[in-house]
Design an enzyme around this catalytic site. Sequence first.
Site, mmCIF file in Angstrom:
data_model
loop_
_atom_site.group_PDB
_atom_site.id
_atom_site.type_symbol
_atom_site.label_atom_id
_atom_site.label_comp_id
_atom_site.label_asym_id
_atom_site.label_seq_id
_atom_site.Cartn_x
_atom_site.Cartn_y
_atom_site.Cartn_z
ATOM 1 N N CYS A 111 -9.927 -4.073 1.254
ATOM 2 C CA CYS A 111 -9.301 -3.043 2.073
ATOM 3 C C CYS A 111 -7.899 -3.415 2.521
ATOM 4 C CB CYS A 111 -10.168 -2.714 3.266
ATOM 5 S SG CYS A 111 -10.428 -4.110 4.328
ATOM 6 N N CYS A 145 -4.855 -4.344 10.208
ATOM 7 C CA CYS A 145 -5.405 -5.562 10.795
ATOM 8 C C CYS A 145 -4.499 -6.749 10.480
ATOM 9 C CB CYS A 145 -6.812 -5.803 10.268
ATOM 10 S SG CYS A 145 -6.860 -6.139 8.510
ATOM 11 N N CYS A 152 -8.408 4.881 7.278
ATOM 12 C CA CYS A 152 -9.107 3.690 6.776
ATOM 13 C C CYS A 152 -8.776 2.465 7.604
ATOM 14 C CB CYS A 152 -8.716 3.378 5.343
ATOM 15 S SG CYS A 152 -9.192 4.644 4.215
ATOM 16 N N ASP A 210 -5.732 0.821 7.411
ATOM 17 C CA ASP A 210 -4.563 0.106 6.913
ATOM 18 C C ASP A 210 -3.608 1.066 6.226
ATOM 19 O OD1 ASP A 210 -5.336 -2.504 7.639
ATOM 20 O OD2 ASP A 210 -6.696 -2.588 5.932
#
Lengths: 129, 401
Positions: free
Chosen positions: A104, A60, A35, A37
């Site tokens: 997210c 990120c 995904c 993360d």
Amino acid sequence: MSFYSKKVMDHFMNPRNVGYIDHPDGVGQVGNPICGDMMTFYIKVHNNRIIDVKFQTFGCAAAIAVSSMASEMVLGKTLDEVQKLTNEDVAQALDGLPKNKIHCSNLGANALHKAIQNYKLKMKNKKEI
Amino acid sequence: MKKRYFDNQSSSKLDNIVLDEMLPFFCNNYGVPQSIHSFGIVVKKAVEKARYNVAKLFNAYPDEIIFTSCGTEANNLAIKGIVELSRNPIKHIIVSSIEHISILQTLKLLIQQGVQVTFLPVNKYGSIDRTALKNSILDNTILISIQYANPEIGTIQNIKELVSIVREQSNNNIIFHTDAVSACGKVKINVKDLDVDMLTVSSSVIHGPKGAAALYIRRGVKLSQQIHGGIQEFGQRAGTENVPAIVGFGKACEIARTEFKINNAKIIALRDKMLVGITKKIDYISLNGPVIKNRLCSNINLSVKFVEGESLVLLLDALGIIVSSGSACSSYNLKGSHVLKAIKVDRMLQQGTIIFNLSKFNTMADIRSVLIELPKCVSKLRKISSLHLNVSKGIDNNINN
């Protein structure tokens, strides 16, 4: 001049409490690398308070900033206080996150809740032994 | 802070010579080409000169060039223009799966309207499978659109060969379009030799201004109008021309043509030096797309294991190094790159991509700066990343290289 708030950029560029704890009292992990993360939190607990916290995050800038801010927010807090902490609290403390990052990357509180669960389970198992 | 810019397929620096050419068309020569008075004549001359220079870059006739506002508009015109004029009751279109979003989104709309579309797969280098193209051609195929060069992974398709496959396989009624926005100025293009019917080029990636692009339409190929109104652009595209941008675009094409050899040689030398340096200094790194000698001369696409691309882009940005990424987190829709998916890059490695697209304005100092800062940034992020720690501890994360 950034996609993120100043606070996010500060915590991303200079993350606090990065690393891991040898023999932690609890470990909590959320997300997965596919995904984008993945956060792992390590905690040390004494008298029902978090006396040390470290994290490692693959993700990120938002995910790294969230991890760093969450770690700062829970250090020295009681387990009950930490369990009341929400992902929204962390995002607010960072002066907000871009809309598309709210779901997210904003998982710091969840990871810490998992670490506490893991700690409590360990305690319970100890007592039973 | 000195900026080192490596995102030249998103947008490129305007050449000062181009700017000088444009300036008189803001406050002095502000007429439009349609006017018969002296203001109109001056501007008409300038627009026609630009048309000549755009055409000459890829050996077209000036009357085969239609100016548009951007590459997206040109691609929309190419596809919808053919589809709307086709009398075929069920229309079939073939495209590659790594086209620009302006092609893919247009097709999404057309599919809803009943148009059939085949998305051709590509191999791990991003190249079209020739047999797949051959086999996908149907009796009702009206249009094939295949991108000339890919801005993310630098794949250059063999358009000449693909066109010849189409011509052999069918009558000449199939229109072949190629989106050459990324190839323009980097690859020698000759539309007559390629035998393509339509080709898209854009100003902003060849050091021209934003606001101008063009669709080459081979003489005899008819398209429906997409913007209705006046007689501009031979009646094909109505609306007041963006004269300064068109003038700048023409100059940018002229420079791209005259400096072609020298610029590309310089870019290749810098790019290759950078890639060698990076692979020497950073471990767990892989090149996505074609091998270096077969790709777009300006392009490098790397997967940096254990780190996420957006983080890397932002750390480098803070040091003045401007790159892009194909990671999901770095895109507004969080979907990630359809190109990396199409060439089947491992899903975790998709997250760790950074893309360099060099230009003639890059220098050896830029490369040195990357070779100093990039390893530091990667190392910083790997220290934060749990995945890397596990590797140094000998724990398998179940990651395939």
